[in-house]
Design an enzyme around this catalytic site. Sequence first.
Site, PDB file in Angstrom:
ATOM      1  CG  HIS A   1      42.612  58.746  46.210  1.00 20.01           C
ATOM      2  ND1 HIS A   1      43.704  58.456  47.000  1.00 20.01           N
ATOM      3  CD2 HIS A   1      42.516  57.721  45.315  1.00 20.01           C
ATOM      4  CE1 HIS A   1      44.234  57.305  46.614  1.00 20.01           C
ATOM      5  NE2 HIS A   1      43.530  56.847  45.592  1.00 20.01           N
TER       6      HIS A   1
ATOM      7  CD  GLN B   1      43.322  66.693  40.512  1.00 16.20           C
ATOM      8  OE1 GLN B   1      43.037  65.943  39.596  1.00 16.20           O
ATOM      9  NE2 GLN B   1      44.021  67.774  40.314  1.00 16.20           N
ATOM     10  CG  ASP B   2      46.141  64.076  47.362  1.00 19.61           C
ATOM     11  OD1 ASP B   2      46.418  65.242  47.056  1.00 19.61           O
ATOM     12  OD2 ASP B   2      45.525  63.767  48.400  1.00 19.61           O
ATOM     13  CG  HIS B   3      47.085  57.867  42.602  1.00 17.09           C
ATOM     14  ND1 HIS B   3      47.618  57.148  43.646  1.00 17.09           N
ATOM     15  CD2 HIS B   3      47.089  57.031  41.540  1.00 17.09           C
ATOM     16  CE1 HIS B   3      47.918  55.942  43.242  1.00 17.09           C
ATOM     17  NE2 HIS B   3      47.623  55.845  41.959  1.00 17.09           N
TER      18      HIS B   3
END
Length: 106
Positions: free
Chosen positions: A73, A75-77
Amino acid sequence: MEEIIFEIISNGGNAKSLAYEAIEASEKGEYEKAEELLVEANEFLKEAHKVQTSIITDEVNGNHITVSVLFVHAQDHLMTAMEVRDLANILIRQNKRLNELEKKLS
């Protein structure tokens, strides 16, 4: 590790919010403010990237981490925040051009 992950999430979130504020400022013709907000967003992204780089460096040096949903999450953010910043740059340039064209037509 969770503190490190939340540092990425926090810095990424701050950067993304500032990029959206920069877009809104440019829509109002406040281009200097928009640029200042993007500079601030970039500082948050640098901090998040430093944390990310330290995790990658640890991994390369044999200190393996357990990849959790929270880490994914984060990393995605961060990647989303970077993309919003890049798009903000494009939208601000387009808003400037649009504003100039509207002035010429008035």
